[in-house]
Scaffold this motif. Structure first.
Motif, short mmCIF file in Angstrom:
data_model
loop_
_atom_site.label_atom_id
_atom_site.label_comp_id
_atom_site.label_asym_id
_atom_site.label_seq_id
_atom_site.Cartn_x
_atom_site.Cartn_y
_atom_site.Cartn_z
N LYS A 41 5.97 10.89 3.67
CA LYS A 41 4.52 10.39 3.49
C LYS A 41 3.76 11.44 3.34
O LYS A 41 2.52 11.50 2.92
CB LYS A 41 4.08 9.39 4.37
N ASN A 100 -0.12 7.19 -0.85
CA ASN A 100 -1.44 7.52 -0.96
C ASN A 100 -2.66 6.61 -1.20
O ASN A 100 -3.61 6.89 -1.50
CB ASN A 100 -1.49 8.17 -2.58
N GLY A 101 -2.31 5.47 -0.54
CA GLY A 101 -3.44 4.55 0.01
C GLY A 101 -3.83 3.63 -1.31
O GLY A 101 -4.54 2.65 -1.16
N LYS A 102 -2.86 3.81 -2.48
CA LYS A 102 -3.23 2.90 -3.60
C LYS A 102 -2.29 1.54 -3.57
O LYS A 102 -1.20 1.83 -2.67
CB LYS A 102 -2.98 3.71 -4.87
N THR A 151 0.74 -1.17 -0.13
CA THR A 151 0.09 0.09 0.05
C THR A 151 0.70 1.21 0.05
O THR A 151 1.68 1.43 0.85
CB THR A 151 -1.10 -0.09 1.19
#
Length: 540
Positions: A373, A341-343, A338
Motif C-alpha cells: 500500500k 489511494n483512497g479512490k 476503497t
C-alpha cells in the motif's frame, strides 16, 4: 531494515554462482574448490545463497492462476509463469511448453556442493557449521518436496557428479524421495535455533524445519505424522497469529510472530513485482495478470457465518460484498471497494480498470491482500515479504490431519477457532449450529478445506490442495466467468452515463478431464539431454 539480502546482493555481484544445465558443473573459471573454501565467511556466503532459491512473491503467486481461485490472463509470461493459464485450463502441451522453473537440479547441486566442501574450511566454528549444514538441508528438503509434489518420481541425487555422463540418472520413486526429505528435516531441526536476531533474522529456524515437515507429511497423506509435527510447532510457543489479517501481508507484518518461512523483499534491493502482477491499473499502473475468480469471492461466508452467504437474511443482491467474512475485504478488491489511494474501485466504468480492458481486470475483481500500500505510483516496487509458510497454515494443517486421524475432537475445533477469531468470524460451534451442520468427520473435512481456501487465498496453496485432494475434475473443469452484477449495484454510481450493471460473461473453458493433469510432465529440454529419464507415462 532487512539485512540478509544486502549480504546476498553483494554475493551475487561476485559472480561465484551460476545455473548449470541439469547436474553439470559450473564453469571452472568461476571458482575453484581449492581456493574458495578457506574462511568461515566463504561458507556463510555459499550457504546464504540458498535463500535466493526459495519461492519469491512474483513466482509463487502464479500458482493461484492454476487453481479455481484465479484466472491468469496471459500465456506469454516467463517460463512457468507463462504457463499459469495453460496449466489452469489444462491445455499445456508437454513437447512445446516449459516447466523448468521447478525442475531445479542446479539449486540441488549448490546445496550438495556445500555439504561436500564445508569440512575443508579450516578452524571453522563447530556450532556455526552445524547450523549452516542444517539450513542447507532444509533447502534441499524444500526443493525435493516441490519436485515430488509436481512431478512425482524424480531422480534423488545426494552427491555432486563430476561429469555430465555420471549425472544422467533415472527417476526414483516418489516415496523414496519423500522419505529422504523427511530425514533431512529431522536432522536439521535439532541443529537450528528457535529464533534469530540482528542480521540473521529470516534464516531457517527449528520451527521452519518442523512446519515444513508437517506440510510434506500432510501432502503425502501421513496424517498422524503431520498432526504430530504441527503439534510440535504449536507447543513450542514460538509462534502466534498476527492480530491484523490485512497488515500481516503489508510491511508491518514482516518478521512477525506468525512468520515461519519468508522470502524477504526490500524495495531498494530485492523488490517484489506484486504491484504489477496483481496491481490495479488506476493505482500503480499494474498489468493485473492474475484476476480473482467469482468462485473464490462467492466462497466467503457472511460475517454472521452463513454458508453460502446468500442464506444470510441480511443478504442484499445489490450489495453482495457487504456483511461478509472480513477476510474478503482484506483480500479482494470488488466493485465499490476503497483502493489504496483512497479512490473507489469501479471495474464497470473506470477506463483504466474496466472489465476486459488492457491492463485491467478480466473478472471484475483484483487482489488486494499482497499489494504493497506504500508508494502508490510506483510499479514493481513492493517491499512486503512473501510468506512461504506461516503459523495459520500450521494450525490448519494440524486441524486437517487430526480430523483425518480421529475426527473433529476438541483440539481440531480449537485450532480452527484460533484462525477464525483472528479474522473476526464466529467459532466453529456457532457456525455449525447456525447452518444446521452435524459435527462429524466428513462435514469437518469439507469445512477445513473451505477454511484453508479462505485463509490462504492469494498465497498459491490452493492449486496444491486441489492436486492432493484429487479434486481437479470437480474444481478445474468447465467454464469460468466474470462477476454477475446484472441486478445492479448500489455502491457503483449509475448517473452521468455510468452503469451499475454488468452481465455475467464466460472467460474460458477449463479441461481437467484426465488424471494426467495431477502430475506435471518432465520438461522436454531435460528429456532431450538424457537417456535414462522417462517421460511420465500419462504424458507420453
Amino acid at each position: 531494515m532487512k539485512p540478509r539480502y544486502i549480504l546476498l546482493s553483494a554475493l551475487l555481484s561476485t559472480g561465484l554462482f551460476s545455473c548449470s544445465k541439469f547436474l553439470d558443473r559450473p564453469p571452472l573459471d568461476e571458482y575453484s574448490d581449492a581456493t574458495y573454501w578457506t574462511t568461515e565467511q566463504d561458507a556463510v556466503k555459499f550457504a546464504s545463497r540458498i535463500y535466493e532459491f526459495m519461492p519469491s512473491a512474483d513466482f509463487f503467486i502464479c500458482y493461484e492462476g492454476m487453481s479455481d481461485n484465479a484466472l491468469s490472463k496471459t500465456a506469454s509470461w516467463g517460463n512457468t509463469l507463462r504457463n499459469a493459464q495453460l496449466i489452469g485450463n489444462s491445455t499445456f502441451v508437454a513437447t512445446t511448453g516449459s516447466l523448468g522453473d521447478e525442475w531445479r537440479y542446479d539449486q540441488i547441486r549448490h546445496c550438495l556442493e556445500f555439504l561436500a566442501n564445508v569440512d575443508k574450511v579450516p578452524d571453522m566454528n563447530p556450532a556455526l557449521k552445524k547450523r549452516l549444514l542444517a539450513e542447507v538441508k532444509v533447502c534441499l528438503a524444500y526443493r525435493y518436496y516441490m519436485m515430488t509434489t509436481l512431478f512425482g518420481d524424480v531422480p534423488l541425487v545426494t552427491k555432486v557428479f563430476s561429469t555430465p555422463a555420471e549425472s544422467d540418472v533415472p527417476q526414483d520413486k516418489k516415496a523414496v524421495v519423500v522419505a529422504q526429505v523427511i530425514q533431512w528435516l529431522n536432522e536439521a531441526a535439532p541443529d537450528l535455533p528457535a529464533t534469530y536476531s540482528g542480521d540473521d533474522k529470516g534464516r531457517f529456524t527449528a520451527g521452519a524445519a518442523t512446519a515444513l515437515k508437517a506440510r510434506v507429511l500432510l501432502y503425502n497423506g501421513d496424517y498422524a505424522g503431520a498432526a504430530q509435527a504441527a503439534q510440535e510447532v504449536i507447543s513450542s510457543g514460538t509462534y502466534s497469529l498476527y492480530p491484523d489479517y490485512y497488515n500481516l501481508f503489508q510491511q508491518e507484518g514482516d518478521y512477525s510472530a506468525e512468520s515461519i518461512m519468508d522470502y524477504i523483499h526490500i524495495k531498494e534491493i530485492q523488490p517484489n513485482g506484486l504491484r504489477d502482477i496483481t496491481g490495479v491499473n488506476s493505482v500503480s499502473g499494474g498489468t493485473l495478470y492474475l484476476n480473482p475468480l467469482p468462485s473464490l469471492v462467492d466462497d466467503y461466508e457472511s460475517a454472521a457465518g452463513y454458508y453460502p452467504y446468500t442464506n444470510d437474511p441480511a443478504y442484499d443482491v445489490h450489495t453482495p460484498w457487504k456483511g461478509r467474512d472480513p477476510r474478503l475485504a482484506a483480500t479482494i478488491y470488488y466493485p465499490g471497494s476503497t483502493l489504496a489511494n483512497g479512490k473507489m474501485y469501479d471495474p464497470l466504468n473506470n477506463s483504466l480498470d474496466k472489465i476486459g480492458g488492457d491492463k485491467a481486470t478480466y473478472t471484475g475483481y483484483a487482489y488486494k491482500k499482497m499489494f504493497d500500500k506504500t508508494e502508490l505510483e510506483v510499479r514493481d516496487n513492493g517491499g512486503n515479504d512473501w510468506h512461504i509458510l506461516r503459523y495459520a497454515e500450521v494450525l490448519l494443517t494440524f486441524a486437517e490431519a487430526k480430523n483425518e486421524v480421529a475426527g473433529p475432537d476438541a483440539s481440531v475445533v480449537a485450532a480452527i477457532d484460533q484462525v477464525r477469531r483472528r479474522a473476526g468470524m464466529p467459532t466453529v460451534a456457532a457456525t455449525f449450529a447456525l447452518n444446521g451442520w452435524a459435527l462429524d468427520q466428513a462435514t469437518m473435512r469439507t469445512f477445513i478445506r473451505h477454511e484453508r481456501r479462505i485463509e490462504l487465498a492469494g498465497e498459491g496453496h490452493r492449486y496444491f490442495d486441489i492436486l492432493r485432494w484429487k479434486e481437479g475434475k470437480n474444481l478445474l473443469n468447465g467454464p469460468v466467468y466474470t462477476l454477475d452484477a446484472s441486478a445492479g449495484l448500489t455502491d457503483i454510481p449509475a448517473t452521468g452515463g455510468s452503469t451499475n450493471k454488468f452481465t455475467k460473461t464466460k472467460l474460458e473453458d477449463r479441461y481437467f478431464n484426465n488424471d494426467k493433469f495431477y502430475v506435471w510432465p518432465i520438461p522436454q529440454s531435460i528429456l532431450d539431454g538424457s537417456r535414462k529419464l522417462q517421460q511420465q507415462s500419462a504424458w507420453k
